[in-house]
Design a protein around this motif. Structure first.
Motif, PDB file in Angstrom:
ATOM      1  N   VAL A   1       0.623   3.721  10.525  1.00  0.00           N
ATOM      2  CA  VAL A   1      -0.402   2.857   9.919  1.00  0.00           C
ATOM      3  C   VAL A   1      -0.082   1.391  10.188  1.00  0.00           C
ATOM      4  O   VAL A   1      -0.957   0.609  10.569  1.00  0.00           O
ATOM      5  CB  VAL A   1      -0.511   3.126   8.401  1.00  0.00           C
ATOM      6  CG1 VAL A   1      -1.460   2.142   7.738  1.00  0.00           C
ATOM      7  CG2 VAL A   1      -0.954   4.566   8.159  1.00  0.00           C
ATOM      8  N   HIS A   2       1.162   1.011   9.973  1.00  0.00           N
ATOM      9  CA  HIS A   2       1.617  -0.365  10.203  1.00  0.00           C
ATOM     10  C   HIS A   2       2.472  -0.350  11.470  1.00  0.00           C
ATOM     11  O   HIS A   2       3.702  -0.375  11.410  1.00  0.00           O
ATOM     12  CB  HIS A   2       2.422  -0.872   9.012  1.00  0.00           C
ATOM     13  CG  HIS A   2       1.682  -0.830   7.722  1.00  0.00           C
ATOM     14  ND1 HIS A   2       0.603  -1.633   7.474  1.00  0.00           N
ATOM     15  CD2 HIS A   2       1.839  -0.059   6.618  1.00  0.00           C
ATOM     16  CE1 HIS A   2       0.134  -1.375   6.262  1.00  0.00           C
ATOM     17  NE2 HIS A   2       0.874  -0.417   5.723  1.00  0.00           N
TER      18      HIS A   2
ATOM     19  N   ILE B   1       5.803   4.621   1.220  1.00  0.00           N
ATOM     20  CA  ILE B   1       6.341   5.776   1.936  1.00  0.00           C
ATOM     21  C   ILE B   1       7.445   5.319   2.896  1.00  0.00           C
ATOM     22  O   ILE B   1       8.493   5.953   3.019  1.00  0.00           O
ATOM     23  CB  ILE B   1       5.222   6.529   2.684  1.00  0.00           C
ATOM     24  CG1 ILE B   1       4.320   7.263   1.679  1.00  0.00           C
ATOM     25  CG2 ILE B   1       5.788   7.504   3.720  1.00  0.00           C
ATOM     26  CD1 ILE B   1       3.041   7.820   2.268  1.00  0.00           C
TER      27      ILE B   1
ATOM     28  N   TYR C   1       1.378   3.434   2.235  1.00  0.00           N
ATOM     29  CA  TYR C   1       2.139   3.641   3.474  1.00  0.00           C
ATOM     30  C   TYR C   1       3.405   2.789   3.514  1.00  0.00           C
ATOM     31  O   TYR C   1       4.424   3.221   4.057  1.00  0.00           O
ATOM     32  CB  TYR C   1       1.253   3.397   4.688  1.00  0.00           C
ATOM     33  CG  TYR C   1       0.110   4.373   4.726  1.00  0.00           C
ATOM     34  CD1 TYR C   1       0.324   5.694   5.087  1.00  0.00           C
ATOM     35  CD2 TYR C   1      -1.173   3.992   4.346  1.00  0.00           C
ATOM     36  CE1 TYR C   1      -0.709   6.621   5.085  1.00  0.00           C
ATOM     37  CE2 TYR C   1      -2.218   4.907   4.342  1.00  0.00           C
ATOM     38  CZ  TYR C   1      -1.975   6.216   4.706  1.00  0.00           C
ATOM     39  OH  TYR C   1      -2.996   7.134   4.686  1.00  0.00           O
ATOM     40  N   SER C   2       3.352   1.607   2.932  1.00  0.00           N
ATOM     41  CA  SER C   2       4.562   0.789   2.817  1.00  0.00           C
ATOM     42  C   SER C   2       5.550   1.432   1.862  1.00  0.00           C
ATOM     43  O   SER C   2       6.761   1.459   2.122  1.00  0.00           O
ATOM     44  CB  SER C   2       4.209  -0.621   2.343  1.00  0.00           C
ATOM     45  OG  SER C   2       3.445  -1.291   3.308  1.00  0.00           O
TER      46      SER C   2
ATOM     47  N   ILE D   1       5.417   8.044   9.286  1.00  0.00           N
ATOM     48  CA  ILE D   1       4.107   7.985   8.622  1.00  0.00           C
ATOM     49  C   ILE D   1       3.721   6.536   8.364  1.00  0.00           C
ATOM     50  O   ILE D   1       2.596   6.114   8.658  1.00  0.00           O
ATOM     51  CB  ILE D   1       4.134   8.789   7.306  1.00  0.00           C
ATOM     52  CG1 ILE D   1       4.251  10.275   7.604  1.00  0.00           C
ATOM     53  CG2 ILE D   1       2.888   8.498   6.457  1.00  0.00           C
ATOM     54  CD1 ILE D   1       4.569  11.134   6.385  1.00  0.00           C
ATOM     55  N   SER D   2       4.649   5.767   7.839  1.00  0.00           N
ATOM     56  CA  SER D   2       4.381   4.353   7.569  1.00  0.00           C
ATOM     57  C   SER D   2       4.086   3.584   8.852  1.00  0.00           C
ATOM     58  O   SER D   2       3.154   2.777   8.911  1.00  0.00           O
ATOM     59  CB  SER D   2       5.596   3.727   6.862  1.00  0.00           C
ATOM     60  OG  SER D   2       5.410   2.352   6.661  1.00  0.00           O
TER      61      SER D   2
ATOM     62  N   ASP E   1       0.848  -1.193   0.000  1.00  0.00           N
ATOM     63  CA  ASP E   1       0.000   0.000   0.000  1.00  0.00           C
ATOM     64  C   ASP E   1       0.885   1.246   0.000  1.00  0.00           C
ATOM     65  O   ASP E   1       2.110   1.173   0.080  1.00  0.00           O
ATOM     66  CB  ASP E   1      -0.972  -0.009   1.180  1.00  0.00           C
ATOM     67  CG  ASP E   1      -0.286   0.039   2.537  1.00  0.00           C
ATOM     68  OD1 ASP E   1       0.946   0.193   2.598  1.00  0.00           O
ATOM     69  OD2 ASP E   1      -0.988  -0.089   3.555  1.00  0.00           O
TER      70      ASP E   1
END
Length: 89
Positions: free
Chosen positions: A53-54, A10, A7-8, A49-50, A5
Motif C-alpha cells: 500500500v505504501h 500492520i 496498513y501502517s 502488506i504495508s 492508517d
C-alpha cells in the motif's frame, strides 16, 4: 498529530516481529528455530502488506529476501527435526 492508517499499523506490527525475533536470537541460549524463523516470516509478511500500500521498492525487495531466508530456516529445521540450535562448547 500523525494519522496512521491500518496498513501502517500492520507494518509496525511486522517491525515488532522482526525486532522481537532478533532479540530472541540474541538473548536465548538455544533458540527454537521454528519460533525464530516463524516470527521473522510473520514480520516479513506483515511488512509486505504495508509496503504493497505504501510502496517503497527497496524495502519490499528486502522483505522478499527476509521471507525467503525464513522459509529456508523453517524447512531446514523441519528436515533435521531440530527445534533449537546447539551451542558448541
Amino acid at each position: 498529530m500523525i494519522d496512521l492508517d491500518i496498513y501502517s499499523l500492520i507494518g509496525f506490527l511486522g517491525t515488532a516481529c522482526i525486532i522481537g525475533a532478533y532479540a530472541y536470537l540474541t538473548l536465548k541460549d538455544a533458540p527454537n528455530a521454528f519460533v525464530l524463523h516463524g516470527t521473522n516470516l510473520a514480520g516479513a509478511g506483515l511488512l509486505t502488506i504495508s509496503l504493497l500500500v505504501h510502496t517503497n521498492w527497496p524495502s519490499l525487495v528486502l522483505e522478499g529476501f527476509w521471507a525467503a531466508i525464513a522459509l529456508v530456516g523453517i524447512t531446514k529445521a523441519a528436515r533435521t527435526g531440530r527445534k533449537g540450535q546447539e551451542r558448541e562448547a
